[in-house]
Design a protein around this motif. Structure first.
Motif, PDB file in Angstrom:
ATOM      1  N   GLN A 118       0.843  -1.191   0.000  1.00  0.00           N
ATOM      2  CA  GLN A 118       0.000   0.000   0.000  1.00  0.00           C
ATOM      3  C   GLN A 118       0.877   1.240   0.000  1.00  0.00           C
ATOM      4  N   GLU A 130      -3.730  10.903  -0.400  1.00  0.00           N
ATOM      5  CA  GLU A 130      -4.059   9.729  -1.215  1.00  0.00           C
ATOM      6  C   GLU A 130      -3.622   8.486  -0.438  1.00  0.00           C
ATOM      7  N   TRP A 132      -3.431   4.350  -1.546  1.00  0.00           N
ATOM      8  CA  TRP A 132      -3.652   3.266  -2.502  1.00  0.00           C
ATOM      9  C   TRP A 132      -3.619   1.937  -1.771  1.00  0.00           C
ATOM     10  N   THR A 133      -4.674   1.160  -1.901  1.00  0.00           N
ATOM     11  CA  THR A 133      -4.723  -0.165  -1.279  1.00  0.00           C
ATOM     12  C   THR A 133      -4.570  -1.271  -2.318  1.00  0.00           C
ATOM     13  N   GLU A 134      -4.774  -0.957  -3.569  1.00  0.00           N
ATOM     14  CA  GLU A 134      -4.574  -1.895  -4.681  1.00  0.00           C
ATOM     15  C   GLU A 134      -3.423  -1.364  -5.513  1.00  0.00           C
ATOM     16  N   VAL A 135      -2.315  -2.074  -5.509  1.00  0.00           N
ATOM     17  CA  VAL A 135      -1.090  -1.579  -6.133  1.00  0.00           C
ATOM     18  C   VAL A 135      -0.572  -2.579  -7.151  1.00  0.00           C
ATOM     19  N   HIS A 140       2.606   1.387 -10.613  1.00  0.00           N
ATOM     20  CA  HIS A 140       2.209   2.203  -9.470  1.00  0.00           C
ATOM     21  C   HIS A 140       3.002   3.498  -9.328  1.00  0.00           C
ATOM     22  N   GLU A 143       1.543   6.060 -11.422  1.00  0.00           N
ATOM     23  CA  GLU A 143       0.232   6.457 -10.905  1.00  0.00           C
ATOM     24  C   GLU A 143       0.385   7.458  -9.745  1.00  0.00           C
TER      25      GLU A 143
END
Length: 156
Positions: A118, A130, A132-135, A140, A143
């Motif tokens: 994460q 921000e 991010w839990t889905e990487v 990434h 992103e």
């Protein structure tokens, strides 16, 4: 408890070295967690951040990677991946515990507790903007850089 967008990013002083994000007030911070230093996807993720390091630096952003590996394993990982940003060991699960990114997993037929992959983007005031839990380790870093640029745009 998981740190949420809008929360002040906490320092974790009882780690070695201490995670003192407050020392970087006035600068952006990318705090990314990864499970194991020598796993292929973790190497890919670290190398992608390193490849984009000049662009992150141009926006005044610091990058910090955290895994549950030992400090010695982190040093070897740094050499293998040729990264210049700090890598912190969370073998004691303090940082992951504070940020709420610990999970139970089975690795090589052994039950273990490790960090989830994460990332948190922390603004110059120390606020998480921000999470991010889905990487995807391959894409990434780009992103995160795009999100940083979007957050920076109103300031420019």
């Amino acid at each position: 408890m998981t740190i949420q967008v809008g929360d002040l990013a906490p320092d974790v002083p009882d780690t070695t070295p201490p995670l003192a994000l407050s020392a970087w007030r006035g600068q952006w911070v990318v705090l990314f967690f990864f499970p194991r230093a020598h796993a292929t996807h973790c190497q890919m993720q670290a190398r992608r951040f390193q490849a984009l390091m000049p662009e992150f630096q141009a926006l005044g952003a610091n990058i910090v990677g955290v895994s549950s590996d030992t400090g010695a394993q982190q040093m070897t990982f740094r050499d293998v991946c040729r990264v210049s940003f700090p890598l912190l060991s969370d073998a004691g699960e303090r940082i992951g515990g504070v940020y709420g990114v610990l999970e139970d997993a089975v690795v090589e037929d052994e039950e273990t507790r490790r960090l989830k992959r994460q990332t948190f983007l922390i603004d110059p005031q120390g606020v998480v903007v921000e999470h991010w839990t889905e990487v995807d380790p391959n894409t990434h870093a780009g992103e995160v850089l795009a999100a940083l640029r979007q957050h920076e745009a109103p300031l420019a």
